[in-house]
Enzyme design. Structure first.
Site, PDB file in Angstrom:
ATOM      1  N   GLU A  47       0.858  -1.188   0.000  1.00  0.00           N
ATOM      2  CA  GLU A  47       0.000   0.000   0.000  1.00  0.00           C
ATOM      3  C   GLU A  47       0.896   1.241   0.000  1.00  0.00           C
ATOM      4  OE1 GLU A  47      -1.725   0.671   3.884  1.00  0.00           O
ATOM      5  OE2 GLU A  47      -3.348   1.936   3.079  1.00  0.00           O
ATOM      6  N   ASN A 107      -6.936   6.170  -1.862  1.00  0.00           N
ATOM      7  CA  ASN A 107      -5.842   5.258  -1.537  1.00  0.00           C
ATOM      8  C   ASN A 107      -6.060   4.062  -2.459  1.00  0.00           C
ATOM      9  OD1 ASN A 107      -4.070   3.408  -0.436  1.00  0.00           O
ATOM     10  ND2 ASN A 107      -4.517   3.966   1.702  1.00  0.00           N
ATOM     11  N   LYS A 124      -9.412   2.076  -1.826  1.00  0.00           N
ATOM     12  CA  LYS A 124      -9.626   1.604  -0.450  1.00  0.00           C
ATOM     13  C   LYS A 124     -10.963   2.073   0.125  1.00  0.00           C
ATOM     14  CE  LYS A 124      -7.088   1.454   3.971  1.00  0.00           C
ATOM     15  NZ  LYS A 124      -5.824   1.930   4.621  1.00  0.00           N
ATOM     16  N   CYS A 169      -5.018  -2.928   3.078  1.00  0.00           N
ATOM     17  CA  CYS A 169      -4.703  -2.727   4.480  1.00  0.00           C
ATOM     18  C   CYS A 169      -5.856  -2.981   5.452  1.00  0.00           C
ATOM     19  CB  CYS A 169      -4.123  -1.331   4.680  1.00  0.00           C
ATOM     20  SG  CYS A 169      -3.174  -1.238   6.189  1.00  0.00           S
TER      21      CYS A 169
HETATM   22  N1  ING Z   1      -3.280   0.748   8.754  1.00  0.00           N
HETATM   23  C1  ING Z   1      -3.747  -0.018   9.849  1.00  0.00           C
HETATM   24  C2  ING Z   1      -4.376  -1.350   9.447  1.00  0.00           C
HETATM   25  O1  ING Z   1      -5.575  -1.520   9.378  1.00  0.00           O
HETATM   26  C3  ING Z   1      -4.916  -0.174  11.966  1.00  0.00           C
HETATM   27  C4  ING Z   1      -4.606   0.732  10.793  1.00  0.00           C
HETATM   28  C5  ING Z   1      -3.907  -0.866  12.627  1.00  0.00           C
HETATM   29  C6  ING Z   1      -6.216  -0.344  12.332  1.00  0.00           C
HETATM   30  C7  ING Z   1      -4.205  -1.708  13.699  1.00  0.00           C
HETATM   31  C8  ING Z   1      -6.545  -1.167  13.418  1.00  0.00           C
HETATM   32  C9  ING Z   1      -5.535  -1.866  14.088  1.00  0.00           C
HETATM   33  O2  ING Z   1      -3.568  -2.269   9.294  1.00  0.00           O
HETATM   34  C10 ING Z   1      -3.911   1.105   7.606  1.00  0.00           C
HETATM   35  N2  ING Z   1      -3.202   1.876   6.744  1.00  0.00           N
HETATM   36  O3  ING Z   1      -5.056   0.770   7.354  1.00  0.00           O
END
Ligand code: ING
Length: 318
Positions: A47, A107, A124, A169
């Site tokens: 990503e 995204n 996204k 992601c």
């Molecule tokens: N990053 C993280 C993801 O979903 C996150 C944000 C991390 C949300 C951990 C919840 C827990 O992997 C992105 N860019 O979405």
């Protein structure tokens, strides 16, 4: 008959705020060439693979925000990647910040065939984090500020002799994303991620180990429950003093991690994937047409947030 495809997850280490796209593309070319040497015909980049994870910063000047976005792909900076991939006969998945001619911000991820043709695009849908600067956070996570919710839906694309899907992601944490692709017969899901190694929300302690555990858990569950391959690729490492987890991995349709990264740096993770390995699960445990009962799933589409029925009292028993 096995429809085998050799896939390389091209994990990337940290990209610093001042690192040029030209320098990043040089790193990606090294990974592309290495993957080709190892027989891969599909290389999956993460990503937002061209820049640092800029949603960690609070930016208000539109020009400052837009410099993190690509106005076109391929562009002058990314054309070398397209040219080398075509020369080597390798296709790739690329995640990047997309600025459309109409001025919309997404995204985005694309799937490029070895011919150089862009055969799929995804924007996204599940945007994590927050839309306003939050002073209480150790780092911002302003994806809801900088990106619109994707408007293309979850679609599958014919490529490499199989049925491919993409997500990005945070999408991997939502079973609905996997199931919409599963209901289209997806055989391999490609996804990149930038996942902070610690919880930046300040909402409470979370053992950093869990960040990697949850990433693997979500991808393994999604692959198993939809009997598909999954290629999950991190932008990892240290960016400007902030950590991003690695654990890039290739998961088979039984939910097993068949190959994974060992570092948080630029690293190739390669596996031979037989798309026909998806058939067993799709014809037995997850034969959706024989076992699913949509008449009982209404709440999944009708309701956004959880609501406890009013007659349920959440009081401890005396
Ligand atoms: N990053 C993280 C993801 O979903 C996150 C944000 C991390 C949300 C951990 C919840 C827990 O992997 C992105 N860019 O979405």
């Amino acid at each position: 008959m096995a429809r085998r495809i050799t896939v390389a997850a091209a994990q990337m280490g940290g990209i610093q705020r001042d690192e040029s796209r030209a320098r990043v593309v040089e790193r990606m070319l090294e990974l592309l060439r290495g993957a080709h040497r190892r027989g891969a015909t599909l290389v999956v980049f993460p990503e937002l693979a061209l820049t640092t994870f800029f949603p960690r910063y609070n930016l208000d000047d539109p020009a400052e925000i837009d410099r993190w976005f690509e106005k076109e792909v391929p562009s002058v900076e990314t054309k070398p990647l397209f040219d080398e991939a075509r020369r080597l006969g390798v296709g790739f998945h690329l995640g990047y910040a997309e600025l459309t001619p109409e001025g919309r911000h997404f995204n985005t991820a694309i799937l490029v065939e070895p011919s150089g043709e862009i055969v799929g695009k995804y924007r996204k849908i599940h945007l994590p984090g927050h839309a306003e600067y939050d002073a209480s956070r150790v780092a911002q996570h302003l994806e809801k500020k900088y990106f619109e919710v994707g408007d293309l839906g979850f679609n599958v694309f014919g490529a490499y002799g199989g049925v491919f899907g993409m997500m990005i992601c945070n999408d991997r944490r939502w079973p609905e994303a996997w199931r919409v692709l599963g209901l289209q017969g997806v055989e391999m899901v490609l996804l990149g991620y930038n996942t902070p190694s610690v919880n930046t929300s300040g909402a409470g302690f979370e053992d950093p180990y869990l960040r990697t555990y949850h990433s693997n858990l979500a991808v393994q569950a999604g692959a198993y429950q939809n009997s598909c391959w999954a290629v999950a690729v991190a932008k990892a490492g240290d960016e400007d003093g902030y950590g991003l987890i690695g654990s890039s991995c290739i998961v088979n349709p039984q939910g097993e991690i068949v190959a994974k990264a060992n570092t948080w740096d630029d690293e190739l993770v390669v596996a031979d994937c037989d798309l026909d390995m998806t058939v067993f699960g799709k014809e037995t445990v997850f034969k959706f047409s024989a076992h699913r009962r949509p008449e009982h799933y209404g709440l999944i589409v009708e309701r956004t947030g959880a609501e406890v029925p009013p007659d349920i009292r959440k009081e401890a028993a005396e």
